[in-house]
Design a protein around this motif. Structure first.
Motif, PDB file in Angstrom:
ATOM      1  N   ARG A  22      -2.939-114.667 -35.109  1.00 16.25           N
ATOM      2  CA  ARG A  22      -4.325-114.351 -34.756  1.00 16.25           C
ATOM      3  C   ARG A  22      -4.740-115.050 -33.471  1.00 16.25           C
ATOM      4  O   ARG A  22      -5.414-114.452 -32.615  1.00 16.25           O
ATOM      5  CB  ARG A  22      -5.247-114.738 -35.915  1.00 16.25           C
ATOM      6  N   PHE A  23      -4.341-116.311 -33.319  1.00 19.11           N
ATOM      7  CA  PHE A  23      -4.650-117.014 -32.078  1.00 19.11           C
ATOM      8  C   PHE A  23      -3.988-116.327 -30.888  1.00 19.11           C
ATOM      9  O   PHE A  23      -4.609-116.139 -29.827  1.00 19.11           O
ATOM     10  CB  PHE A  23      -4.189-118.471 -32.162  1.00 19.11           C
ATOM     11  N   GLU A  24      -2.722-115.944 -31.038  1.00 24.39           N
ATOM     12  CA  GLU A  24      -2.012-115.311 -29.926  1.00 24.39           C
ATOM     13  C   GLU A  24      -2.606-113.952 -29.573  1.00 24.39           C
ATOM     14  O   GLU A  24      -2.581-113.548 -28.400  1.00 24.39           O
ATOM     15  CB  GLU A  24      -0.530-115.195 -30.259  1.00 24.39           C
ATOM     16  N   ALA A  25      -3.167-113.249 -30.559  1.00 22.49           N
ATOM     17  CA  ALA A  25      -3.850-111.990 -30.259  1.00 22.49           C
ATOM     18  C   ALA A  25      -5.076-112.249 -29.396  1.00 22.49           C
ATOM     19  O   ALA A  25      -5.368-111.494 -28.451  1.00 22.49           O
ATOM     20  CB  ALA A  25      -4.243-111.289 -31.555  1.00 22.49           C
ATOM     21  N   ALA A  26      -5.805-113.326 -29.705  1.00 18.86           N
ATOM     22  CA  ALA A  26      -6.964-113.688 -28.885  1.00 18.86           C
ATOM     23  C   ALA A  26      -6.526-114.117 -27.490  1.00 18.86           C
ATOM     24  O   ALA A  26      -7.129-113.721 -26.479  1.00 18.86           O
ATOM     25  CB  ALA A  26      -7.749-114.808 -29.564  1.00 18.86           C
ATOM     26  N   LEU A  27      -5.472-114.917 -27.426  1.00 19.81           N
ATOM     27  CA  LEU A  27      -4.998-115.405 -26.129  1.00 19.81           C
ATOM     28  C   LEU A  27      -4.522-114.265 -25.247  1.00 19.81           C
ATOM     29  O   LEU A  27      -4.748-114.269 -24.030  1.00 19.81           O
ATOM     30  CB  LEU A  27      -3.864-116.411 -26.349  1.00 19.81           C
ATOM     31  N   ALA A  28      -3.888-113.263 -25.836  1.00 18.19           N
ATOM     32  CA  ALA A  28      -3.370-112.136 -25.055  1.00 18.19           C
ATOM     33  C   ALA A  28      -4.488-111.377 -24.337  1.00 18.19           C
ATOM     34  O   ALA A  28      -4.266-110.792 -23.275  1.00 18.19           O
ATOM     35  CB  ALA A  28      -2.585-111.186 -25.958  1.00 18.19           C
ATOM     36  N   GLU A  29      -5.694-111.394 -24.921  1.00 17.57           N
ATOM     37  CA  GLU A  29      -6.824-110.685 -24.334  1.00 17.57           C
ATOM     38  C   GLU A  29      -7.721-111.590 -23.499  1.00 17.57           C
ATOM     39  O   GLU A  29      -8.704-111.115 -22.915  1.00 17.57           O
ATOM     40  CB  GLU A  29      -7.654-110.027 -25.443  1.00 17.57           C
ATOM     41  N   PHE A  30      -7.400-112.866 -23.428  1.00 14.30           N
ATOM     42  CA  PHE A  30      -8.235-113.831 -22.705  1.00 14.30           C
ATOM     43  C   PHE A  30      -7.965-113.725 -21.209  1.00 14.30           C
ATOM     44  O   PHE A  30      -6.818-113.750 -20.755  1.00 14.30           O
ATOM     45  CB  PHE A  30      -7.920-115.240 -23.204  1.00 14.30           C
ATOM     46  N   ASP A  31      -9.028-113.609 -20.437  1.00 13.37           N
ATOM     47  CA  ASP A  31      -8.885-113.386 -18.993  1.00 13.37           C
ATOM     48  C   ASP A  31      -8.112-114.505 -18.296  1.00 13.37           C
ATOM     49  O   ASP A  31      -7.434-114.263 -17.295  1.00 13.37           O
ATOM     50  CB  ASP A  31     -10.266-113.243 -18.340  1.00 13.37           C
ATOM     51  N   HIS A  32      -8.217-115.731 -18.839  1.00 12.39           N
ATOM     52  CA  HIS A  32      -7.575-116.879 -18.191  1.00 12.39           C
ATOM     53  C   HIS A  32      -6.333-117.334 -18.962  1.00 12.39           C
ATOM     54  O   HIS A  32      -5.966-118.508 -18.898  1.00 12.39           O
ATOM     55  CB  HIS A  32      -8.585-118.026 -18.079  1.00 12.39           C
ATOM     56  N   ARG A  33      -5.691-116.419 -19.644  1.00 11.47           N
ATOM     57  CA  ARG A  33      -4.562-116.784 -20.512  1.00 11.47           C
ATOM     58  C   ARG A  33      -3.440-117.492 -19.761  1.00 11.47           C
ATOM     59  O   ARG A  33      -2.749-118.329 -20.342  1.00 11.47           O
ATOM     60  CB  ARG A  33      -4.015-115.553 -21.236  1.00 11.47           C
TER      61      ARG A  33
END
Length: 236
Positions: A22-33
């Motif tokens: 779940r965290f990695e799904a959020a990170l994948a969509e984060f503009d500053h990943r």
């Protein structure tokens, strides 16, 4: 400018497996990943277990919660259903449990080599997605580490030396206690914001955004009632 995310986990913890996805799904969509550094930290759910023993996890769950084996098996199927929603394979029967200290030592070794995330994925896959047990089996652990890209001889050298990276594991555990973490997964963003449990993806998105935009706020723990595993077992 980077954001640092530290994640305390244990290989015995199914919610750590789900929380990572779940965290990695959020990170994948984060503009500053590309400017987010992720470090996995050690937390042993049951450090008193013998290193040379393991056993089936469902009877252990039943004993910890004072429920029937049938109820414990149903709980495992429920976690399996959550995993399926994330596209994660999950063995709902036949898994084992055991002492994870050597796994944590290897994760610190892998961190030095830039392969920590790959090793954690291999360990999670071995424990939750594959039928072959992973605990109290040096050869199985070596095979998983090699799968993650580590050198076999170097892995065996670390495992043969009980002091190798042991202090790093203990330091992680002391820091978790200082932060008030009583279960895992436990996520800390820039040493200011904490998220406890396998939260929905949108909670991690909010935490990443907040940490990126505001570096001055005090440490805040989000929803301590979310799914975690602690020394007494995993909340169901």
């Amino acid at each position: 400018m980077t954001t640092r995310v530290e994640i305390w986990t244990d290989i015995n913890c199914p919610f750590c497996y789900l929380g990572k996805a779940r965290f990695e799904a959020a990170l994948a969509e984060f503009d500053h990943r590309d400017d987010v550094e992720v470090v996995h930290r050690s937390f042993e759910l049951d450090p008193g277990l013998p290193t040379d023993e393991s056993g089936p996890v469902i009877p252990r769950i039943a004993a910890k919660y004072g429920i029937s084996v049938e109820q414990a098996a149903a709980n495992e199927r429920g976690i399996g259903a959550q995993a399926a929603q994330l596209g994660l394979p999950y063995q709902t029967s036949g898994r084992d449990y055991g002492n994870s200290f050597d796994m944590h030592r290897l994760l610190h070794f892998a961190l030095d080599l830039g392969k920590q995330d790959a090793l954690l994925d291999a360990l999670y896959a071995g424990n939750f997605a594959e039928a072959e047990p992973v605990f109290a089996d040096t050869e199985r652990l070596v095979a998983l580490a090699v799968r993650a890209g580590l050198d076999e001889t170097a892995v065996r050298d670390v495992l043969a030396d009980p002091h190798a990276y042991a202090d790093a594991v203990r330091q992680d555990e002391r820091e978790a206690a200082q932060l008030g973490a009583t279960g895992v997964p436990f996520f800390v963003f820039d040493n200011k914001y904490a998220v406890s449990g396998a939260q929905p993806t949108e909670v991690f998105t909010q935490a990443l955004t907040t940490a990126w935009n505001d570096r001055l706020a005090p440490l805040v723990i989000a929803d301590a009632d979310a799914d975690t595993c602690g020394p007494d077992g995993c909340k169901i």
